[in-house]
Design an enzyme around this catalytic site. Structure first.
Site, PDB file in Angstrom:
ATOM      1  N   HIS A   1      37.288 -19.112  51.935  1.00 20.96           N
ATOM      2  CA  HIS A   1      36.289 -19.395  52.966  1.00 20.96           C
ATOM      3  C   HIS A   1      35.368 -18.192  53.144  1.00 20.96           C
ATOM      4  O   HIS A   1      35.832 -17.054  53.260  1.00 20.96           O
ATOM      5  CB  HIS A   1      36.971 -19.703  54.304  1.00 20.96           C
ATOM      6  CG  HIS A   1      36.011 -19.710  55.462  1.00 20.96           C
ATOM      7  ND1 HIS A   1      36.084 -18.813  56.513  1.00 20.96           N
ATOM      8  CD2 HIS A   1      34.934 -20.501  55.716  1.00 20.96           C
ATOM      9  CE1 HIS A   1      35.105 -19.060  57.365  1.00 20.96           C
ATOM     10  NE2 HIS A   1      34.395 -20.069  56.911  1.00 20.96           N
ATOM     11  N   SER A   2      34.069 -18.423  53.124  1.00 20.96           N
ATOM     12  CA  SER A   2      33.079 -17.392  53.404  1.00 20.96           C
ATOM     13  C   SER A   2      33.261 -16.190  52.471  1.00 20.96           C
ATOM     14  O   SER A   2      33.117 -16.332  51.252  1.00 20.96           O
ATOM     15  CB  SER A   2      33.176 -16.984  54.877  1.00 20.96           C
ATOM     16  OG  SER A   2      32.091 -16.193  55.260  1.00 20.96           O
ATOM     17  N   MET A   3      33.597 -15.010  52.988  1.00 21.86           N
ATOM     18  CA  MET A   3      33.838 -13.858  52.111  1.00 21.86           C
ATOM     19  C   MET A   3      34.944 -14.171  51.120  1.00 21.86           C
ATOM     20  O   MET A   3      34.893 -13.724  49.959  1.00 21.86           O
ATOM     21  CB  MET A   3      34.208 -12.626  52.945  1.00 21.86           C
ATOM     22  CG  MET A   3      34.441 -11.369  52.111  1.00 21.86           C
ATOM     23  SD  MET A   3      34.908  -9.916  53.091  1.00 21.86           S
ATOM     24  CE  MET A   3      36.624 -10.309  53.464  1.00 21.86           C
TER      25      MET A   3
ATOM     26  N   HIS B   1      30.197 -23.223  60.108  1.00 21.83           N
ATOM     27  CA  HIS B   1      30.675 -22.305  59.072  1.00 21.83           C
ATOM     28  C   HIS B   1      32.198 -22.346  58.954  1.00 21.83           C
ATOM     29  O   HIS B   1      32.742 -22.185  57.864  1.00 21.83           O
ATOM     30  CB  HIS B   1      30.204 -20.886  59.411  1.00 21.83           C
ATOM     31  CG  HIS B   1      30.565 -19.863  58.393  1.00 21.83           C
ATOM     32  ND1 HIS B   1      30.284 -20.001  57.042  1.00 21.83           N
ATOM     33  CD2 HIS B   1      31.208 -18.656  58.512  1.00 21.83           C
ATOM     34  CE1 HIS B   1      30.719 -18.947  56.385  1.00 21.83           C
ATOM     35  NE2 HIS B   1      31.284 -18.119  57.252  1.00 21.83           N
TER      36      HIS B   1
END
Length: 290
Positions: A106-108, A269
């Site tokens: 997820h994300s980073m 997000h």
């Protein structure tokens, strides 16, 4: 196990796993299920509990949600947090899991997943990305500004005293205000990211993580690192996430990894916190096809 099992209230037991790295650093992980490992990598300033809602509906393999260095219950780094250093740590975790593995990021964590798969394609079976694709990049001509800003940022965060909270609920409220999810959804995150002392609750998360990185990849470097990725890559995006209003960026980054189209999930997000059932069912379909 099927989705119906979990709908009927059968929850997988959670265990904790410890990874000791060559440099002596200790990393922790939360684990659910059995079978081939699916290594889950969370986003910046989150932790392994980022995947706890998803784990309640998990249906495929062993979900191993890692606390990256500086996050959750894992050790802090002695120095700065460089993006590429996470690859050194992930490599050792993958080896200890008995590589190759599936990656869920997820994300980073998504950015780390595609970069790791590009550098070590033989260690990755598939990648499932949640609202994140390519690493953040900086243009070469911005190097001076980036380094100067990072030095000043590091001095600021090294000397900052952490805030003390009266309760976990208060921490969850603050965390939700800095995110796109409710205080209830934030509670598992802050519970794993906090410690209770005599004067109240303190953050465990390393404050140095908030400092600006002095070294970021250029766009050319990022593309070169992920070019070796040879496994299936699937993308799950929040309908109100960071790509929802930037179609040009989305198409540009998907093209680099030859992703045909994203799978849209209700939420922002952190759509994996907001729509865990939908995501779990789609992940099962994707992973069983790998």
């Amino acid at each position: 196990m099927t989705g119906l099992d979990n709908e009927c209230g059968l929850k997988l037991p959670m265990t904790e796993k410890t990874f000791v790295l060559d440099n002596g650093m200790t990393l922790k992980a939360l684990c659910w299920g059995k079978g081939e490992p699916v290594l889950a990598l969370h986003g910046w300033m989150d932790n392994a509990a980022s995947f706890s809602a998803l784990a309640e509906h998990w249906q495929y393999g062993q979900l191993v949600a890692l606390d990256l260095p500086g996050h959750g219950h894992s050790d802090h780094r002695q120095g700065a947090y460089y993006f590429v250093d996470y690859l050194f740590e992930i490599y050792q975790v993958v080896q200890q899991l008995g590589a190759p593995v599936h990656l869920l990021g997820h994300s980073m964590g998504a950015m780390l997943s595609v970069t790791f798969a590009g550098v070590f394609p033989e260690l990755v079976k598939s990648i499932q990305l949640i609202d994140g694709i390519l690493p953040i990049t900086t243009a070469p001509e911005q190097a001076l500004q980036t380094v100067k800003g990072a030095i000043l940022s590091r001095l600021k965060h090294d000397n900052r005293q952490g805030r003390v909270y009266a309760s976990l609920a208060a921490m969850a409220k603050v965390r939700s205000q800095n995110g796109d999810f409710s205080a209830e959804q934030a509670l598992p995150l802050v519970t794993r990211a906090s410690i209770k002392r005599d004067d109240g609750y303190h953050w465990l998360t390393d404050p140095k993580l908030k400092a600006t990185s002095p070294l970021r990849l250029t766009e050319t470097q990022a593309k070169a690192l992920v070019a070796g990725c040879a496994c299936p890559v699937r993308l799950f995006l929040g309908t109100e996430g960071m790509y929802s209003q930037d179609e040009a960026r989305l198409n540009r980054e998907m093209a680099v990894l030859n992703i045909d189209k994203p799978n849209w999930i209700d939420g922002g997000h952190h759509c994996h916190l907001q729509s865990p059932v939908t995501l779990a069912l789609q992940l099962e379909q994707q992973l069983t096809l790998t």
